[in-house]
Design a protein around this motif. Structure first.
Motif, PDB file in Angstrom:
ATOM      1  N   TRP A   1       0.911  -1.554   0.071  1.00 50.10           N
ATOM      2  CA  TRP A   1       0.305  -0.474  -0.077  1.00 50.10           C
ATOM      3  C   TRP A   1       0.631   1.438   0.167  1.00 50.10           C
ATOM      4  CZ3 TRP A   1      -4.168   1.889  -1.642  1.00 50.10           C
ATOM      5  CH2 TRP A   1      -4.875   3.471  -1.130  1.00 50.10           C
ATOM      6  N   GLN A   2       1.509   0.884   0.532  1.00 50.84           N
ATOM      7  CA  GLN A   2       2.890   2.579   0.492  1.00 50.84           C
ATOM      8  C   GLN A   2       2.852   2.740  -0.756  1.00 50.84           C
ATOM      9  OE1 GLN A   2       6.746   2.566   2.133  1.00 50.84           O
ATOM     10  NE2 GLN A   2       6.631   4.268   2.553  1.00 50.84           N
ATOM     11  N   ARG A   3       3.142   2.512  -1.769  1.00 56.45           N
ATOM     12  CA  ARG A   3       3.311   2.232  -3.361  1.00 56.45           C
ATOM     13  C   ARG A   3       2.771   2.490  -3.369  1.00 56.45           C
ATOM     14  NH1 ARG A   3       6.321   2.056  -7.198  1.00 56.45           N
ATOM     15  NH2 ARG A   3       5.191   1.590  -9.593  1.00 56.45           N
ATOM     16  N   TRP A   4       1.366   3.052  -3.154  1.00 62.83           N
ATOM     17  CA  TRP A   4      -0.208   3.246  -3.435  1.00 62.83           C
ATOM     18  C   TRP A   4      -0.052   5.073  -3.561  1.00 62.83           C
ATOM     19  CZ3 TRP A   4      -0.609   1.833  -8.394  1.00 62.83           C
ATOM     20  CH2 TRP A   4      -0.384   0.466  -8.266  1.00 62.83           C
ATOM     21  N   GLN A   5       0.304   5.367  -1.694  1.00 60.49           N
ATOM     22  CA  GLN A   5       0.379   6.050  -1.138  1.00 60.49           C
ATOM     23  C   GLN A   5       1.306   7.697  -1.732  1.00 60.49           C
ATOM     24  OE1 GLN A   5       0.957   4.865   3.222  1.00 60.49           O
ATOM     25  NE2 GLN A   5      -1.135   5.677   3.580  1.00 60.49           N
ATOM     26  N   VAL A   6       2.314   7.315  -1.891  1.00 56.01           N
ATOM     27  CA  VAL A   6       3.162   7.393  -2.764  1.00 56.01           C
ATOM     28  C   VAL A   6       3.320   8.477  -3.215  1.00 56.01           C
ATOM     29  CG1 VAL A   6       6.426   7.703  -2.928  1.00 56.01           C
ATOM     30  CG2 VAL A   6       5.457   6.354  -0.968  1.00 56.01           C
ATOM     31  N   LEU A   7       2.966   7.774  -4.547  1.00 55.79           N
ATOM     32  CA  LEU A   7       2.063   7.665  -5.674  1.00 55.79           C
ATOM     33  C   LEU A   7       1.279   8.676  -5.938  1.00 55.79           C
ATOM     34  CD1 LEU A   7       2.326   4.709  -7.730  1.00 55.79           C
ATOM     35  CD2 LEU A   7       4.512   6.524  -7.517  1.00 55.79           C
ATOM     36  N   ARG A   8       0.295   8.752  -5.296  1.00 57.60           N
ATOM     37  CA  ARG A   8      -1.140   9.713  -4.737  1.00 57.60           C
ATOM     38  C   ARG A   8      -0.425  10.982  -4.262  1.00 57.60           C
ATOM     39  NH1 ARG A   8      -5.088   8.024  -0.802  1.00 57.60           N
ATOM     40  NH2 ARG A   8      -3.997   7.913   0.462  1.00 57.60           N
ATOM     41  N   LEU A   9       0.664  10.540  -3.312  1.00 60.64           N
ATOM     42  CA  LEU A   9       1.361  12.129  -2.840  1.00 60.64           C
ATOM     43  C   LEU A   9       1.956  12.931  -4.176  1.00 60.64           C
ATOM     44  CD1 LEU A   9       0.890  12.552   0.180  1.00 60.64           C
ATOM     45  CD2 LEU A   9       3.623  12.173   0.422  1.00 60.64           C
ATOM     46  N   GLN A  10       2.414  11.575  -5.186  1.00 60.43           N
ATOM     47  CA  GLN A  10       3.664  12.606  -6.056  1.00 60.43           C
ATOM     48  C   GLN A  10       2.055  13.178  -6.607  1.00 60.43           C
ATOM     49  OE1 GLN A  10       6.265  11.678  -9.377  1.00 60.43           O
ATOM     50  NE2 GLN A  10       4.257  10.179  -9.312  1.00 60.43           N
ATOM     51  N   ALA A  11       0.947  12.781  -7.153  1.00 58.69           N
ATOM     52  CA  ALA A  11      -0.109  12.815  -7.769  1.00 58.69           C
ATOM     53  C   ALA A  11      -1.062  14.405  -7.555  1.00 58.69           C
ATOM     54  CB  ALA A  11      -1.520  12.094  -7.946  1.00 58.69           C
ATOM     55  N   MET A  12      -1.079  14.028  -5.861  1.00 61.22           N
ATOM     56  CA  MET A  12      -1.444  15.375  -5.202  1.00 61.22           C
ATOM     57  C   MET A  12       0.030  16.939  -5.553  1.00 61.22           C
ATOM     58  SD  MET A  12      -3.604  16.408  -3.556  1.00 61.22           S
ATOM     59  CE  MET A  12      -3.935  15.589  -1.706  1.00 61.22           C
ATOM     60  N   ALA A  13       1.010  16.525  -5.756  1.00 59.53           N
ATOM     61  CA  ALA A  13       2.026  17.862  -5.515  1.00 59.53           C
ATOM     62  C   ALA A  13       1.859  18.334  -7.244  1.00 59.53           C
ATOM     63  CB  ALA A  13       3.033  16.927  -5.380  1.00 59.53           C
TER      64      ALA A  13
ATOM     65  N   SER B   1       5.700  12.481   7.228  1.00 63.49           N
ATOM     66  CA  SER B   1       6.733  13.409   7.454  1.00 63.49           C
ATOM     67  C   SER B   1       8.169  12.573   7.550  1.00 63.49           C
ATOM     68  CB  SER B   1       6.195  14.446   8.804  1.00 63.49           C
ATOM     69  OG  SER B   1       5.861  13.834   9.616  1.00 63.49           O
ATOM     70  N   ASP B   2       7.912  11.986   7.715  1.00 62.82           N
ATOM     71  CA  ASP B   2       9.731  11.039   8.865  1.00 62.82           C
ATOM     72  C   ASP B   2      10.108  10.235   7.188  1.00 62.82           C
ATOM     73  OD1 ASP B   2       7.379   9.259   8.105  1.00 62.82           O
ATOM     74  OD2 ASP B   2       8.525   7.795   9.505  1.00 62.82           O
ATOM     75  N   GLN B   3       9.098  10.185   5.994  1.00 59.91           N
ATOM     76  CA  GLN B   3       9.806   9.809   4.929  1.00 59.91           C
ATOM     77  C   GLN B   3      10.586  10.746   3.718  1.00 59.91           C
ATOM     78  OE1 GLN B   3       6.247   8.484   2.899  1.00 59.91           O
ATOM     79  NE2 GLN B   3       5.191   6.991   4.752  1.00 59.91           N
ATOM     80  N   ILE B   4      11.280   9.606   2.948  1.00 65.87           N
ATOM     81  CA  ILE B   4      12.073  10.258   1.411  1.00 65.87           C
ATOM     82  C   ILE B   4      12.125  10.005   0.455  1.00 65.87           C
ATOM     83  CG2 ILE B   4      14.709  10.904   1.188  1.00 65.87           C
ATOM     84  CD1 ILE B   4      15.490  11.177   4.194  1.00 65.87           C
ATOM     85  N   ASN B   5      10.696  10.234  -0.349  1.00 64.63           N
ATOM     86  CA  ASN B   5      10.960   9.599  -1.563  1.00 64.63           C
ATOM     87  C   ASN B   5      10.202  10.367  -2.693  1.00 64.63           C
ATOM     88  OD1 ASN B   5       7.894   9.539  -1.169  1.00 64.63           O
ATOM     89  ND2 ASN B   5       7.857   8.292   0.598  1.00 64.63           N
ATOM     90  N   ILE B   6       9.710   9.891  -4.397  1.00 70.28           N
ATOM     91  CA  ILE B   6       9.473  10.851  -4.980  1.00 70.28           C
ATOM     92  C   ILE B   6       7.877  11.951  -4.236  1.00 70.28           C
ATOM     93  CG2 ILE B   6       7.645   8.875  -6.187  1.00 70.28           C
ATOM     94  CD1 ILE B   6       9.989  11.541  -7.688  1.00 70.28           C
ATOM     95  N   GLY B   7       7.165  10.899  -3.011  1.00 68.17           N
ATOM     96  CA  GLY B   7       5.676  11.588  -2.521  1.00 68.17           C
ATOM     97  C   GLY B   7       6.263  13.318  -2.318  1.00 68.17           C
ATOM     98  N   THR B   8       7.393  12.799  -1.068  1.00 69.97           N
ATOM     99  CA  THR B   8       7.853  13.945  -0.573  1.00 69.97           C
ATOM    100  C   THR B   8       8.622  14.969  -0.806  1.00 69.97           C
ATOM    101  OG1 THR B   8       9.596  12.431   0.920  1.00 69.97           O
ATOM    102  CG2 THR B   8       7.512  13.243   1.851  1.00 69.97           C
ATOM    103  N   LEU B   9       9.556  14.301  -1.770  1.00 73.00           N
ATOM    104  CA  LEU B   9      10.214  15.816  -2.697  1.00 73.00           C
ATOM    105  C   LEU B   9       9.420  15.640  -3.473  1.00 73.00           C
ATOM    106  CD1 LEU B   9      13.416  12.797  -3.701  1.00 73.00           C
ATOM    107  CD2 LEU B   9      13.253  15.025  -1.983  1.00 73.00           C
ATOM    108  N   SER B  10       8.182  15.633  -3.880  1.00 71.44           N
ATOM    109  CA  SER B  10       7.125  16.582  -4.844  1.00 71.44           C
ATOM    110  C   SER B  10       6.803  17.144  -4.555  1.00 71.44           C
ATOM    111  CB  SER B  10       6.486  15.558  -5.795  1.00 71.44           C
ATOM    112  OG  SER B  10       7.059  14.655  -6.387  1.00 71.44           O
ATOM    113  N   ILE B  11       6.511  17.237  -2.739  1.00 65.96           N
ATOM    114  CA  ILE B  11       5.981  18.416  -2.299  1.00 65.96           C
ATOM    115  C   ILE B  11       5.884  18.847  -1.860  1.00 65.96           C
ATOM    116  CG2 ILE B  11       4.317  18.318   0.199  1.00 65.96           C
ATOM    117  CD1 ILE B  11       3.381  15.550   0.385  1.00 65.96           C
ATOM    118  N   ALA B  12       7.454  19.251  -1.329  1.00 64.87           N
ATOM    119  CA  ALA B  12       8.333  20.125  -1.047  1.00 64.87           C
ATOM    120  C   ALA B  12       8.594  21.409  -2.539  1.00 64.87           C
ATOM    121  CB  ALA B  12      10.037  19.846  -1.025  1.00 64.87           C
ATOM    122  N   ILE B  13       8.854  20.079  -3.695  1.00 63.97           N
ATOM    123  CA  ILE B  13       8.641  21.288  -5.317  1.00 63.97           C
ATOM    124  C   ILE B  13       7.658  22.260  -5.535  1.00 63.97           C
ATOM    125  CG2 ILE B  13       8.641  21.170  -7.469  1.00 63.97           C
ATOM    126  CD1 ILE B  13      11.033  18.531  -6.776  1.00 63.97           C
ATOM    127  N   ALA B  14       6.751  21.897  -4.779  1.00 65.22           N
ATOM    128  CA  ALA B  14       4.979  22.053  -4.672  1.00 65.22           C
ATOM    129  C   ALA B  14       5.155  23.713  -4.070  1.00 65.22           C
ATOM    130  CB  ALA B  14       3.895  21.263  -4.486  1.00 65.22           C
TER     131      ALA B  14
END
Ligand code: BEZ
Length: 201
Positions: A88-100, A149-162
């Motif tokens: 499930w973590q994969r889909w959460q991270v990809l959804r975070l990326q989509a949001m960002a 908030s404790d993760q470093i992945n494509i989702g959190t990096l994308s949020i920071a960029i947005a």
């Protein structure tokens, strides 16, 4: 590798951040292009028929686009480990990326409406609708912040960029006022070297 690039684009920044996280930032040869939705440089159009950046020309002559494809390519080729492979973590991270990315799209549309479209054709309702998307996205990110908030992945990096793009082009948005947890996370996370080295200009 040649990266069609503009220093203001959040989607280009994402590619540069992923390259830095993979330790290969110095392998990107930056080819700056000045473009708008109604003005595409010829060379870019011949390498990416959509005329959009980022586009990454590989050493084998192939050209990759868009930012999501390029980022996943770099991660896979250079072991960035920014995409959880399963569960499930994969889909959460990809959804975070989509949001960002969606937040970035809305903010870029605001920029185009105010900067590219002729004044007599500008539509304030359009701008307000895009900003409303940004605000709803930020409210959701605020609500979910503790989960990532404790993760470093494509989702959190994308949020920071947005968020960085919003600060860059819409400094009056004052999103920190209604998203204090997100603001506190961003204050720390945005100190990462990959983000500091690629601040929008
Ligand atoms: C900008 O100037 O904000 C911008 C430039 C290129 C792509 C997207 C945004």
């Amino acid at each position: 590798m040649k990266l069609y690039h503009n220093p203001a684009s959040p989607f280009v920044r994402k590619v540069r951040v992923v390259a830095a996280e993979c330790g290969i930032a110095d392998q990107l040869q930056l080819e700056e292009v000045v473009l708008t939705p109604v003005n595409t440089p010829d060379q870019l159009a011949s390498d990416n028929p959509l005329g959009k950046i980022p586009a990454l020309q590989l050493d084998n002559g192939q050209c990759l686009y868009d930012s999501r494809v390029i980022c996943e390519y770099l991660d896979a080729e250079f072991q960035g480990d920014l995409y959880p492979i399963e569960g499930w973590q994969r889909w959460q991270v990809l959804r975070l990326q989509a949001m960002a990315d969606g937040l970035c799209y809305a903010a870029v549309l605001v920029r185009y409406e105010g900067f590219v479209r002729p004044i007599d054709k500008q539509w304030s309702q359009w701008i307000e609708a895009q900003l409303a998307k940004c605000r709803r996205a930020i409210a959701q990110l605020e609500q979910d912040c503790a989960q990532y908030s404790d993760q470093i992945n494509i989702g959190t990096l994308s949020i920071a960029i947005a968020l960085g793009y919003l600060d860059f082009r819409n400094p009056d948005e004052a999103w920190r006022d209604y998203a204090p947890s997100l603001a506190s996370w961003y204050a720390g996370f945005s100190q990462r070297a990959s983000l500091q080295q690629t601040l929008p200009a």
